[in-house]
Each structure stands twice: as C-alpha cells, then as structure tokens.
Design an enzyme around this catalytic site. Structure first.
Site, PDB file in Angstrom:
ATOM      1  N   ASN A 115       0.825  -1.204   0.000  1.00 22.60           N
ATOM      2  CA  ASN A 115       0.000   0.000   0.000  1.00 22.60           C
ATOM      3  C   ASN A 115       0.861   1.256   0.000  1.00 22.60           C
ATOM      4  O   ASN A 115       0.577   2.225   0.677  1.00 22.60           O
ATOM      5  CB  ASN A 115      -0.930   0.032   1.216  1.00 22.60           C
ATOM      6  CG  ASN A 115      -1.747  -1.232   1.296  1.00 22.60           C
ATOM      7  OD1 ASN A 115      -2.056  -1.818   0.279  1.00 22.60           O
ATOM      8  ND2 ASN A 115      -2.073  -1.651   2.496  1.00 22.60           N
ATOM      9  N   CYS A 116       1.891   1.185  -0.793  1.00 23.97           N
ATOM     10  CA  CYS A 116       2.944   2.188  -0.679  1.00 23.97           C
ATOM     11  C   CYS A 116       2.615   3.536  -1.299  1.00 23.97           C
ATOM     12  O   CYS A 116       1.838   3.646  -2.207  1.00 23.97           O
ATOM     13  CB  CYS A 116       4.187   1.650  -1.334  1.00 23.97           C
ATOM     14  SG  CYS A 116       3.880   0.248  -2.372  1.00 23.97           S
ATOM     15  N   VAL A 117       3.267   4.498  -0.818  1.00 19.54           N
ATOM     16  CA  VAL A 117       3.338   5.890  -1.301  1.00 19.54           C
ATOM     17  C   VAL A 117       2.017   6.456  -1.800  1.00 19.54           C
ATOM     18  O   VAL A 117       0.966   5.888  -1.664  1.00 19.54           O
ATOM     19  CB  VAL A 117       4.443   6.075  -2.377  1.00 19.54           C
ATOM     20  CG1 VAL A 117       5.784   5.863  -1.783  1.00 19.54           C
ATOM     21  CG2 VAL A 117       4.217   5.219  -3.582  1.00 19.54           C
TER      22      VAL A 117
ATOM     23  N   LYS B 197       1.504   4.718  -6.511  1.00 17.47           N
ATOM     24  CA  LYS B 197       1.758   3.428  -5.879  1.00 17.47           C
ATOM     25  C   LYS B 197       1.479   2.340  -6.908  1.00 17.47           C
ATOM     26  O   LYS B 197       0.600   2.472  -7.747  1.00 17.47           O
ATOM     27  CB  LYS B 197       0.908   3.236  -4.624  1.00 17.47           C
ATOM     28  CG  LYS B 197      -0.554   3.019  -4.888  1.00 17.47           C
ATOM     29  CD  LYS B 197      -1.286   2.473  -3.652  1.00 17.47           C
ATOM     30  CE  LYS B 197      -1.442   3.493  -2.548  1.00 17.47           C
ATOM     31  NZ  LYS B 197      -2.115   2.968  -1.362  1.00 17.47           N
TER      32      LYS B 197
END
Lengths: 347, 428
Positions: free
Chosen positions: B241-243, B248
C-alpha cells in the site's frame, strides 16, 4: 459584437521616429497605427483594434512607473478584452517595454496579453510566464509571419479556447508542465522509445532534465556559545491536531510554533507528513526536530540560545516554487529576529 | 517457464447467496466472505459493496486493488509466501476474473490512500474506474498499532481476492494469454540478433505504507534481485500500500505490470527480454549507492543492451532513478526512464528532485500536483471526509456543494510510473 484590442508599440513602429524619438512619453491614439493596422485586418471582423499606445523605448525603461501609470489608466478607461504588444523581434529595450506592460496588465487587471519576440530577446524571460509571446524572427523582416500567428492566438484567447502546444501554435513555452492524456499508455511509450534508441532512430524525451540552482553554504559560525539557533523542518512536525491545517503533501503553507517554554516536543507534537513512515516520529517528534538535544546544549552553554519558535512544513511533493517562497519568508523572519544559525531537518 | 493467464471476462458483479461466475456475472456471497475475513481476530467488522463503471460512486480511502484469480494448475497458489505456503510462482495455468477487482477501504492507516471515482471527470484519471469493483471495507479492532493495522488490511484484501478468484476455477476462459520464456541461453540462441532488454522495477521500501513485498519478503531487506517476468504477473510481488495513491503500484498493477506485458509483446520480435530486476528504494545514502551500483552491475552481467527503469513514488527516489540511469548510460546501456513529475499546482516548478545529464530518454506520466475537480457522488463507499488528510487533499477541498478538489496525488493509479495509465505532461 466585436472584441476590443488595445495595441502597444514603440516610437519606431508607432511611426513617430527612430532612436532620436526613443525618449518620447506615451501617447494614445484612437486608431490602429503601424503593425496594429495589419493586425486589425487579420482579425477578419471578429475583433477590432480600438486604439494604439505609443511609447519611446528609452522613456519606458527609464521612467517605468510614470509610463505604466499612463498606460494602465488608458487600459482601465478603454476596457479592452485583450492587449497586444509588439512584436518586438530582437529589440531588447522594446522587448522589455512590452514585457513591462504585459506583466502589469496581467497581474493588475487580469486582462490577457499577446506579444511577439525573438527567442533571445530579454523581454521573453521577463514576461513569458504571464503573456503569450509568439516566437518571431530577429528583425522586422519577420512581421508578415508574426502578425497572423499573434492574431490567431489573440482570437483563441478572447474566445476562451485552450491553446495547443507551443510548437503547434507558434508561441514560446510559458514553462508550464500541464498534465494531458497521451494516446498510448506510458509503458508502451517507454518500450517504443527504447526500441527507437536501440535501432538508432529518433526519439524525443517527454521530460527534459531540469536545471538546478546552486547555493553556496554560509560561512561557519565562529562562536556557537553566543549564537541563537533556530530549528526549521520539512518533516511535517506540528502540534497535535494540526491547528494550521498544513497539507500532508504538496504543502501550500508553513507554520511556526512557540517552543520557548518546552524542553522537548514529545507529547504534544506529531507529524502530518505523507512521505515517510510516521510511527517513529510520532513516538518522539524530537527525532525530526531535535529540540530536546538543542535545549540541553543551551543549558550546557554549547550554544547561546534556542530560538523561541520552530518553523515547519511538509517537504513531500511540495513544489520548488512553494519551497522557495517558504524559505524566503522564513529566512526573512529569522534574520529579523537575529538568529545566527539554523538546523534544517529533512526526512 | 510457461504461464497461461486464462481470462474470464467479467461483465458485472452481484451480491448473492453463492460465490460463482455465470455468463460473465460474478456473484459474491458477502456473508461468507465477511466470515472468512473475520477469522482474523484483528478485524472487528467488514462491509462488502459493489461499484460498477459509470455509476456515480466514489470509493475512498482506497488502500489496495487486487485482481481475483485462481491457479488451476501448477505450483504457487494465490500470493506465495504471503497468503499461501512458499512455492515458486510463474508456471502453470491461472484463471483470471478479468474486469473485476477487489478494492480495500476502511479506517485510514496513513496519508497515502486514495480515491476512485467510477464516473465522470474522476473516472478519466484512474484505470480502476473501468473495472467492476468489489469493495471490502475493513474496520480493525481498536488499539492496533499502525504497522499491524496496515498488515491486517493488506492481508484481508489478498484473502478476499483469493476467495473471489476461486469462483473462476471451473469456468471456461474467454481468452488465453500464454507467457513463455526459457533460459537466457535458450532465448539468446533463438534470437541471436535481437537486442537484450532488462526491466528494472524500483519499489519504494521505506516503512509504513511505503513497502513492497516479494514472496512475502519486505523489499527493504533485499538486494536488487532478478525475477522471471512470469513470477511477478503470477503473484510473487504485492503492494504494501505504498506511497501516494497516484503512483503506488497496487497489487493489481503488479499482477498486470504493463511494462512487463508490453516488453513481452516485443519478445522474440524486436527484443530479447531478459527479465525483471526488483530494486528497493532505500532512505539512506549508503543504501542508495548499494542498490544502484548493484542494479547496474546485474544489468551489465546480463549483457543488457537496453533497460527500462520505472520509479515508484517521487522525491528522494528520483535520485535512485537518476543514479541508476547514470550508471547504465555510462556503461553504454541505452536507458529509458518512467517517472512522474512534481511541478506544483501551476506546473511551473522544477519537476524532479534531482537531475542528471545522462537521462536523455524519459517518459513522463504526469504532474502529481495537477488539480482536478470531481463532481458530487450519489454514493460514497468509505468516507469522503478522509480526503482532507490524504496526500493530495487539504482541509476544505471537499466543498459544501459536494464537489471535491484534489491533486492527482490522491487518485489511485493516475500517474502510474509503470506506465499503466495514459497521463503525460507537456510543456506549454
């Protein structure tokens, strides 16, 4: 109804005279003069040049305030839909005058301005972000090519139509990077660009590399024990509840908070920064803004004083233009407060 | 290695008494799914909803998007090393519920979650307005630490996708895509004259809501590593669930990585595609030097003639992107970069946080700070007030008349740096 164009030219194109008349004060004529005549014809009845302001290049550049006062009064009185200045080709003083008019008209009256200049005219840099500057030849021999392009753009602007790409419409890029949709998805464009490179074919980058400013470091502080040190961070540390509503990314503002009565931030501060793992900063916000250590240094006499306020914003996604503005504003306050040094923490 | 992606075209999702696919309609037994997810005692409550293309529905705050699939032949079920036992992915037959997606929402974990609008202006900016979305709204039990909360919703999303994917097990596919590639020696023998191409996929690896995972290993802990392209499109790589939402790489986009698929399309025709190097984006300078040197070394060892490098996130990873580029170009390897830009609301600011003269071929996927105005929704799944604190939103950006202003930052997949979407930036 025809739209109204007010035209600006210098003494030469205003048919008053050459260099000997460059000191003339601005005049207004309720007719199309010089290039404005040809321009008027190119509007093909959709619009009309309602008058021409003529001003000497030397007069404008040496008496800018006085010249602009006259010019702006005329424009306010005549209420044109658009102002056209030049084309100035490679004439530097004329270009700077057109740029001066353009900036004032766009900033103060919010009326669009179209001009025309040779790429290297210093007026280009001075106004391209405000006005639409058509790319012209370096001499008046390019008049015949320049005017239709300027007229076409003028019509579009008045009608509220979006301008196409600079190379399609013939103007000098304003420096705005606008997000648009491409026909192919990004990965496909990347594969095609790579294939072109591998095959020795032509390719065009979609993002030319930016040029960076270089900042010289300040000279060292000679005696820290007498110095007032301030803390400034782009790590998004704010009082709990984020009272100033600083954005978690792409900050539009900064905040300053009184820490003169505190020994540390822990307990009442946290981060609203959307670009790093906040867990450890929230546990001990002094990890990002080291007030605790600095206050110890103050007690031990290592430094003279910790400045009463710390300054904060969010660095992630924040535009360089905003960062430059924040830095200038914060720097001014710190300088006026007699702060000797700043510890600037990023994340 | 040979992988068959067998696409079952999904034309609608309904909630019902069984979980099954019939005539292109996916029916989901919500109660059964809820009970399954609630087996995790960290989950207090789950709600299931459906959002269809064209409906005036807004989904917010979105954490991840996952494609429901089921492996019907071969090793490595689901997401090996994460939701199932560790086995190597990339081989066998997979039934794909193509056109459907599982979307996770729920209490906000971090600022990097996003919005999906299924209609109108917002739909243009996200690729996930075109999928039939099964929205899983997860409420965790109280008092979970943020990292545990993130893990809980991440796993719930993957489990939900596996559960739904199972419905496609015995369904005949509408189309079958075959991805097959042998060893480097074999492929080079087959295509001796084609230029060798490597894909470097950078993954943000920087802590909570900033991690990617390969076979369940947090990429913070890896050296750059070589994957067969089939492994990634078969579930070996998932999103933490990045950036920011805009760039993402959701799990769905790993499963359907557009750079991999577009390079595969050229494999054996114009290029010899050698594989994928996953490269972590670390926060420390030492880390950046280590991974960038290591990545360039792998490309050189593989004998790459050309490389595509995709970034994840923006800001400090811009440096990694350009450091890799510099090293590759200096080694004589033709390099194309994919990145987005941070040029401010007006697009007038410097677009990247770093610069290098070697970066001569760059694909731009748009300005993350481009502001869009989204119309009022008839239905909100989740909580639209979350926009005020998301990256790309601000206090007051949800106006009283229901219009919502936000930066692309907050729109899932809008400036995808694996080039999954269509945005670009042009100089005006």
């Amino acid at each position: 109804m025809k739209f109204k164009v007010l035209y600006y030219v210098n003494q030469f194109f205003g048919q008053v005279g050459g260099e000997d008349k460059a000191g003339m004060a601005p005049e207004f004529k309720e007719e199309a003069v010089g290039p404005a005549m040809g321009f008027n014809g190119l509007l093909q009845g959709e619009g009309e040049v309602i008058g021409t302001i003529i001003c000497g290049d030397n007069f404008f550049n040496e008496n800018k305030e006085e010249a602009l006062e006259f010019i702006m009064n005329i424009i306010k009185e005549k209420q044109p839909d658009i102002v056209v200045a030049g084309p100035a080709f490679n004439a530097g003083r004329y270009g700077m005058a057109c740029a001066g008019v353009a900036k004032a008209v766009v900033d103060e009256l919010n009326i669009p301005v179209v001009s025309g200049m040779y790429e290297e005219n210093p007026g280009v840099e001075a106004c391209k972000s405000k006005a639409i500057v058509v790319k012209t030849a370096d001499s008046a021999a390019g008049m015949r090519e320049a005017l239709p392009v300027m007229a076409n753009i003028t019509k579009k602007l008045v009608k509220g139509e979006e301008l196409g790409l600079p190379e399609e419409e013939g103007y000098i890029p304003q420096g705005k990077r606008l997000t648009v949709f491409a026909e192919k998805r990004g990965s496909q464009r990347a594969v095609e660009m790579l294939l072109a490179r591998l095959n020795g074919g032509e390719f065009k980058t979609e993002l030319p590399m930016p040029e960076f400013d270089k900042v010289d470091p300040a000279p060292a502080i000679k005696d820290l024990s007498k110095a007032t040190i301030a803390l400034v961070t782009s790590g998004g540390i704010v009082p709990n509840g984020n009272p100033d509503r600083i954005q978690s990314a792409s900050a539009q503002k900064w905040g300053k908070y009184d820490v003169s009565q505190r020994d540390a931030l822990t307990g009442e501060y946290y981060t609203i920064h959307g670009g790093y793992d906040p867990v450890y900063a929230n546990e001990i916000p002094d990890r990002v803004v080291p007030l605790d250590v600095l206050k110890e240094f103050e007690k031990e006499g290592v430094i003279g004083k910790v400045y009463d306020y710390f300054y904060t914003t969010t660095g992630t996604g924040t535009s360089v233009a905003n960062a430059t503005k924040f830095g200038t504003e914060i720097g001014k306050e710190l300088k006026e407060a007699g702060v000797d040094g700043v510890i600037l923490t990023s994340t | 290695m040979k992988l068959e992606l067998r696409r079952i075209h999904i034309k609608d999702i309904q909630l019902g008494n069984e979980t099954a696919v019939k005539d292109g309609v996916l029916t989901v037994n919500a109660e059964e799914l809820i009970n399954l997810l609630k087996e995790d005692e960290r989950i207090k409550d789950v709600k299931i909803d459906v959002a269809r293309p064209g409906e005036k529905t807004r989904i917010i705050p979105v954490k991840d998007v996952i494609e429901p699939r089921v492996k019907i032949e071969g090793k490595g079920k689901g997401f090996p090393g994460v939701t199932s036992k560790m086995e190597q992915a990339g081989e066998g037959k997979v039934n794909v519920l193509y056109g459907a997606a599982v979307v996770t929402v729920g209490d906000i974990v971090g600022f990097q979650e996003g919005v999906i609008d299924m209609w109108g202006e917002g739909a243009k900016w996200t690729p996930f307005s075109k999928t039939y979305n099964l929205v899983v709204d997860i409420t965790p039990v109280e008092g979970l630490q943020p990292h545990i909360h993130e893990e809980t919703v991440r796993l719930a999303g993957l489990k939900a996708a596996e559960y739904v994917g199972e419905a496609g097990r015995d369904v005949e596919p509408d189309e079958v895509l075959v991805y097959e590639m042998g060893s480097h020696a074999e492929e080079s023998k087959k295509y001796p004259d084609l230029p060798k191409v490597v894909y470097v996929e950078m993954l943000i690896s920087q802590g909570l809501l900033h991690d990617g995972y390969v076979y369940g290993v947090n990429t913070q802990q890896i050296l750059p590593t070589l994957l067969h392209p089939n492994e990634e499109i078969d579930g070996a790589v998932i999103s933490g669930n990045c950036v920011a939402a805009c760039d993402k790489i959701t799990t769905y986009q790993h499963q359907n990585n557009s750079v991999i698929l577009d390079l595969y399309e050229q494999h054996g025709k114009t290029i010899n595609f050698l594989g994928v190097i996953l490269t972590p984006e670390l926060t420390t300078l030492d880390g950046k030097f280590r991974t960038c040197d290591y990545t360039a070394k792998l490309c050189k060892m593989l004998g790459a003639d050309g490389v595509i490098v995709s970034e994840e996130g923006y800001g400090n990873p811009d440096s990694d992107l350009l450091m890799i580029c510099k090293r590759l170009e200096n080694a004589g390897i033709k390099t194309v970069l994919i990145t987005d830009e941070c040029s401010g609301w007006d697009g007038m600011s410097q677009p990247l946080a770093d610069t290098t003269k070697e970066a001569v071929a760059v694909v731009s996927t748009g300005n993350v700070s481009h502001v869009v105005t989204l119309e009022p929704a008839d239905k909100v799944i989740g909580d639209d007030k979350a926009i005020a604190t998301l990256a790309g939103g601000w206090e007051g950006c949800l106006e009283e008349d229901g219009f919502m202003k936000c930066e692309l930052n907050a729109v899932i997949g809008s400036t995808s740096e694996i080039g999954y979407h269509y945005c670009t930036a042009k100089l005006y």
